[in-house]
Structures are given as C-alpha cells and as structure tokens.
Design a protein around this motif. Structure first.
Motif, mmCIF file in Angstrom:
data_model
loop_
_atom_site.group_PDB
_atom_site.id
_atom_site.type_symbol
_atom_site.label_atom_id
_atom_site.label_comp_id
_atom_site.label_asym_id
_atom_site.label_seq_id
_atom_site.Cartn_x
_atom_site.Cartn_y
_atom_site.Cartn_z
ATOM 1 N N ALA A 119 109.543 -8.998 18.770
ATOM 2 C CA ALA A 119 110.288 -7.430 19.210
ATOM 3 C C ALA A 119 110.726 -7.729 17.827
ATOM 4 C CB ALA A 119 110.934 -7.635 20.380
ATOM 5 N N LEU A 120 111.805 -7.394 17.323
ATOM 6 C CA LEU A 120 112.696 -7.106 16.898
ATOM 7 C C LEU A 120 112.065 -7.442 15.202
ATOM 8 C CD1 LEU A 120 115.591 -9.221 16.524
ATOM 9 C CD2 LEU A 120 115.238 -7.384 16.938
ATOM 10 N N ILE A 121 110.498 -7.990 14.871
ATOM 11 C CA ILE A 121 109.826 -8.240 13.927
ATOM 12 C C ILE A 121 108.847 -6.760 13.496
ATOM 13 C CG2 ILE A 121 107.703 -9.319 12.464
ATOM 14 C CD1 ILE A 121 110.079 -12.277 13.547
ATOM 15 N N ILE A 122 107.952 -6.687 14.545
ATOM 16 C CA ILE A 122 107.263 -5.736 15.112
ATOM 17 C C ILE A 122 108.670 -4.730 14.506
ATOM 18 C CG2 ILE A 122 106.330 -4.493 16.574
ATOM 19 C CD1 ILE A 122 105.399 -7.216 17.764
ATOM 20 N N ARG A 123 109.483 -4.642 15.276
ATOM 21 C CA ARG A 123 110.426 -3.441 15.234
ATOM 22 C C ARG A 123 110.515 -2.903 13.331
ATOM 23 N NH1 ARG A 123 115.795 -1.509 15.347
ATOM 24 N NH2 ARG A 123 115.824 0.405 15.610
ATOM 25 N N TRP A 124 111.181 -4.038 12.967
ATOM 26 C CA TRP A 124 111.462 -4.160 11.395
ATOM 27 C C TRP A 124 109.774 -3.849 10.696
ATOM 28 C CZ3 TRP A 124 110.661 -5.820 6.890
ATOM 29 C CH2 TRP A 124 111.295 -5.467 5.273
ATOM 30 N N GLU A 125 108.738 -4.214 10.899
ATOM 31 C CA GLU A 125 107.757 -4.470 9.953
ATOM 32 C C GLU A 125 107.423 -2.515 9.669
ATOM 33 O OE1 GLU A 125 104.915 -6.470 10.876
ATOM 34 O OE2 GLU A 125 105.499 -8.682 9.742
ATOM 35 N N ARG A 126 107.368 -1.460 10.701
ATOM 36 C CA ARG A 126 106.965 -0.660 11.502
ATOM 37 C C ARG A 126 108.204 0.825 11.045
ATOM 38 N NH1 ARG A 126 103.434 -0.061 17.877
ATOM 39 N NH2 ARG A 126 102.767 -1.970 16.653
ATOM 40 N N ARG A 127 109.589 0.502 10.862
ATOM 41 C CA ARG A 127 110.148 1.155 10.027
ATOM 42 C C ARG A 127 109.894 0.952 8.403
ATOM 43 N NH1 ARG A 127 115.725 0.742 12.850
ATOM 44 N NH2 ARG A 127 115.947 3.202 12.048
ATOM 45 N N SER A 174 105.204 -7.940 1.680
ATOM 46 C CA SER A 174 103.705 -7.369 0.648
ATOM 47 C C SER A 174 104.220 -5.636 2.139
ATOM 48 C CB SER A 174 103.223 -7.917 1.229
ATOM 49 O OG SER A 174 102.920 -8.210 2.593
ATOM 50 N N ARG A 175 103.313 -5.215 1.098
ATOM 51 C CA ARG A 175 103.193 -3.263 1.946
ATOM 52 C C ARG A 175 102.656 -4.008 3.097
ATOM 53 N NH1 ARG A 175 106.690 -0.506 0.245
ATOM 54 N NH2 ARG A 175 107.334 -0.333 -1.406
ATOM 55 N N ARG A 176 101.854 -2.992 3.825
ATOM 56 C CA ARG A 176 101.447 -3.423 5.086
ATOM 57 C C ARG A 176 99.782 -2.231 4.580
ATOM 58 N NH1 ARG A 176 101.617 -3.731 9.774
ATOM 59 N NH2 ARG A 176 103.924 -3.895 10.679
ATOM 60 N N SER A 177 98.980 -3.128 4.636
ATOM 61 C CA SER A 177 97.509 -2.325 4.264
ATOM 62 C C SER A 177 97.037 -0.874 5.028
ATOM 63 C CB SER A 177 96.388 -3.326 4.394
ATOM 64 O OG SER A 177 95.888 -3.795 5.791
ATOM 65 N N PRO A 178 96.540 -0.466 4.470
ATOM 66 C CA PRO A 178 96.042 0.773 4.803
ATOM 67 C C PRO A 178 95.251 0.527 6.254
ATOM 68 C CG PRO A 178 95.590 0.608 3.113
ATOM 69 C CD PRO A 178 96.390 0.072 3.138
ATOM 70 N N ALA A 179 95.328 1.639 7.005
ATOM 71 C CA ALA A 179 94.625 1.398 8.922
ATOM 72 C C ALA A 179 93.487 1.999 8.543
ATOM 73 C CB ALA A 179 95.652 1.905 9.768
ATOM 74 N N PRO A 180 92.532 0.785 9.513
ATOM 75 C CA PRO A 180 91.004 1.370 8.991
ATOM 76 C C PRO A 180 90.714 3.219 9.517
ATOM 77 C CG PRO A 180 90.557 -0.660 10.223
ATOM 78 C CD PRO A 180 92.310 0.132 9.479
ATOM 79 N N THR A 181 89.633 3.373 8.809
ATOM 80 C CA THR A 181 89.648 5.068 9.873
ATOM 81 C C THR A 181 88.651 4.819 11.110
ATOM 82 O OG1 THR A 181 87.969 5.471 8.144
ATOM 83 C CG2 THR A 181 89.809 6.539 7.790
ATOM 84 N N ASP A 182 87.769 5.927 11.671
ATOM 85 C CA ASP A 182 87.079 5.704 13.000
ATOM 86 C C ASP A 182 85.642 5.579 12.142
ATOM 87 O OD1 ASP A 182 89.110 6.971 14.477
ATOM 88 O OD2 ASP A 182 88.253 8.789 14.102
ATOM 89 N N THR A 183 85.428 4.804 11.113
ATOM 90 C CA THR A 183 84.625 4.676 10.548
ATOM 91 C C THR A 183 84.455 2.560 10.080
ATOM 92 O OG1 THR A 183 84.690 5.106 8.449
ATOM 93 C CG2 THR A 183 83.237 6.615 9.933
ATOM 94 N N GLY A 184 85.508 2.489 10.205
ATOM 95 C CA GLY A 184 86.238 1.554 9.750
ATOM 96 C C GLY A 184 85.977 1.072 8.683
ATOM 97 N N ALA A 185 86.200 1.714 7.840
ATOM 98 C CA ALA A 185 86.434 2.166 6.731
ATOM 99 C C ALA A 185 87.512 2.214 6.018
ATOM 100 C CB ALA A 185 85.159 2.669 5.505
ATOM 101 N N LEU A 186 88.400 1.754 4.671
ATOM 102 C CA LEU A 186 89.582 2.255 4.667
ATOM 103 C C LEU A 186 89.532 3.480 3.869
ATOM 104 C CD1 LEU A 186 90.901 -1.509 2.977
ATOM 105 C CD2 LEU A 186 91.576 -0.721 5.186
#
Length: 177
Positions: free
Chosen positions: A135-143, A163-175
């Motif tokens: 839970a601490l890791i998730i919180r730190w990564e999101r912040r 490392s940088r978090r990869s961008p979330a895919p859009t509704d179509t599944g594309a980055l």
C-alpha cells in the motif's frame, strides 16, 4: 529487474499459503477442535492487525531506521544506470514466490507441529506487513508518477531504482500521442 510492488504481493500470497498449509497440517495432526479460549485468539488477531498498521504507518514516516519512504526517495533513476526495465506485466503469470513459500514452510511447520500452534500468527503478520508495504508503494508511485524496481544489480537485489510511469492507454487501447 522486478517491480517492487509485485515482489511484495508475491510475498503476501506465499505467506498466506504457508499459514493455510500449516493450519491444515496442524489440524490433521492434532485435530480440528475449537480453541479452548476464543478470547485469546481474538486478542492475538487484534494485536497482529494493530501491530501491522502501526508498522506500516511508521514506514510511511521519515524516521531514520523504520522509514520505507526514505528508501523510495533514494531510488536511482534507471536512466542513470543504463538499465531498461522490463515491460510492465501483471502478476497473472507470476503471482506466487515458491522459494519464499518453501523456506517459510520449512521454518514454520516444525515449530507449529512440535511446539506451539500459535506460531501460525507469524506468517499472517508477515503477510499483513507486506500488504501494508505494498500500500505504501502504491501511494508513493501514484504521488510521484514513478514505478519502483528492485534488482537492477544482481548482487544487491534490495537496491531500488525508479522509472517513469508509462502513459495510460486511451479508450481505444492506443497510447496517447
């Protein structure tokens, strides 16, 4: 390299499996009877839960010897060490740590069988502790918008990198562009 969050969750699953296996073997050998004093069992469960919560909250502080967050902040960027983190994969194919399971079982089962069944509380407490760290890791990564990795140096797997978090895919599944 291994994502730190996945490492902690695999440890949680292995510790809970040890508790279940030890409990089943203990029940088969000594019988599945109700505990003589259920109040002691409730007190132990509450103490384990409170202990895990307090330990997790201490890990969220910046105190010198107990802080997990300070370790996360000192993580080396993967760009500085010329390591490419593996593609982000889910835990679906690798959700369990067999080495930890066997080691923990070999240490816990004999004590539970021949000495005291309450030793089953140790893997349960470990699982709650590792779940709190996850839970601490998730919180730190999101912040911070980063992903924590461990094991960029094989001889020192406890050293962390980010490392940088990869961008979330859009509704179509594309980055996103």
């Amino acid at each position: 390299m291994d994502r730190l969050l996945h490492h902690e969750l695999r440890a949680v699953f292995a510790a809970l499996a040890v508790a279940v296996v030890c409990g089943a073997v203990l029940g088969l050998v000594h019988g599945f009877s109700a505990p003589s004093d259920a109040g002691d069992l409730r007190t132990l469960a509450v103490a384990l839960f409170v202990g895990a919560v307090v330990w997790t909250l201490l890990g969220a502080t910046r105190l010198k010897w107990v802080s997990e967050v300070r370790d996360f902040d000192r993580a080396v960027p993967v760009e500085d060490i010329d390591v490419v983190p593996p593609a982000d994969r889910s835990l679906r194919g690798d959700w369990f740590s067999p080495g930890l399971f066997v080691t923990y079982l070999a240490l816990t089962l004999p004590i539970a069988l021949f000495w005291e069944g309450a030793v089953l509380s140790i893997p349960v407490w470990s699982a709650m502790n590792w779940l709190g760290k996850a839970a601490l890791i998730i919180r730190w990564e999101r912040r911070h918008g980063l992903v924590l990795w461990r094991g960029h140096v094989g001889a020192r797997p406890w050293e962390l990198s980010v490392s940088r978090r990869s961008p979330a895919p859009t509704d179509t599944g594309a980055l996103p562009a």
